[in-house]
Design a protein around this motif. Structure first.
Motif, short mmCIF file in Angstrom:
data_model
loop_
_atom_site.label_atom_id
_atom_site.label_comp_id
_atom_site.label_asym_id
_atom_site.label_seq_id
_atom_site.Cartn_x
_atom_site.Cartn_y
_atom_site.Cartn_z
N GLU A 129 33.89 -21.23 -26.44
CA GLU A 129 35.24 -21.36 -26.99
C GLU A 129 36.17 -20.31 -26.39
O GLU A 129 37.34 -20.59 -26.10
CB GLU A 129 35.19 -21.23 -28.51
N HIS A 130 35.66 -19.11 -26.18
CA HIS A 130 36.45 -18.05 -25.55
C HIS A 130 36.82 -18.44 -24.12
O HIS A 130 37.97 -18.28 -23.68
CB HIS A 130 35.68 -16.73 -25.56
N ASN A 163 39.49 -21.16 -24.09
CA ASN A 163 40.82 -20.60 -24.38
C ASN A 163 41.42 -19.96 -23.13
O ASN A 163 42.62 -20.08 -22.86
CB ASN A 163 40.74 -19.59 -25.51
N GLU A 164 40.57 -19.26 -22.36
CA GLU A 164 41.05 -18.63 -21.13
C GLU A 164 41.47 -19.70 -20.12
O GLU A 164 42.51 -19.56 -19.46
CB GLU A 164 39.95 -17.75 -20.53
N ARG A 186 42.50 -22.77 -20.65
CA ARG A 186 43.74 -23.44 -21.07
C ARG A 186 44.95 -22.54 -20.88
O ARG A 186 46.02 -23.00 -20.48
CB ARG A 186 43.61 -23.86 -22.54
N SER A 187 44.75 -21.25 -21.14
CA SER A 187 45.86 -20.31 -20.96
C SER A 187 46.22 -20.17 -19.49
O SER A 187 47.40 -20.17 -19.12
CB SER A 187 45.48 -18.95 -21.54
#
Length: 204
Positions: free
Chosen positions: A139-140, A143-144, A146-147
């Motif tokens: 999940e981390h 998130n990276e 997508r960012s």
């Protein structure tokens, strides 16, 4: 001039990326490294050290897939300023490698399947905790991804590798969640030998 033909060089991801960039235009190693980072390709090939690029360029040159442009660029003091261009053999090899990497499923030995094959080394509740930790890591990473994707102002075609990684990680996390659910419900269980309990590392 090198004539097109089958290359004896073993295909590599970094080699393919370099050939693909040189198809666009001749360039020097510094420019290659910069473009790889600007386009986010450093997430799929390792170019943390510029020496990696120099090594693959040397191999590509040895196999006649790229060649140095002009004698005046051969500065021993500034090797990154030497410009290279792809040869006809390099173009054919790039297509051959691309075709193989897209269409074939290689025999690879990633770490996770190996670990899952001996998951019975630990108790079911410990296994569930390990799986939870991996899901958190995924999940981390998602998130990276997508960012970072929002910061690339390039057409979608240049971000397909990010889409591939994202979909793969999403699928993995969903499947691991199902496995954890089955373990926690007792639908997937086993008797493990004595082993120390899982102790997550303290965040740094």
């Amino acid at each position: 001039m090198t004539t097109p033909g089958k290359s004896s060089m073993r295909p590599t991801a970094l080699g393919l990326v370099v050939l693909g960039m040189l198809i666009e235009q001749p360039m020097h190693v510094y420019r290659m490294q910069k473009l790889i980072k600007e386009r986010g390709k450093d997430k799929v090939v390792n170019v943390r050290q510029r020496t990696s690029l120099h090594q693959v360029i040397d191999r590509l040159t040895t196999h006649g897939l790229v060649e140095q442009v002009g004698e005046g660029d051969a500065s021993e003091n500034y090797p990154s300023r030497r410009s290279y261009r792809i040869t006809p053999a390099g173009r054919q090899t790039a297509i051959d490698w691309l075709t193989a990497m897209v269409t074939e499923v290689p025999d690879e030995f990633p770490q996770l399947p190996a670990a899952l094959s001996v998951l019975t080394m630990v108790a079911p509740d410990t296994a569930a905790e390990l799986i939870t930790a991996r899901i958190t890591t995924i999940e981390h990473t998602l998130n990276e991804l997508r960012s970072e994707r929002g910061g690339y102002e390039v057409p979608r075609i240049y971000l397909l590798e990010d889409e591939y990684r994202t979909r793969g990680l999403e699928s993995e996390a969903a499947w691991l969640g199902e496995v954890r659910h089955d373990i926690e419900r007792g639908e997937l269980t086993w008797t493990a030998p004595d082993a120390p309990p899982y102790e997550p590392e303290e965040p740094k």
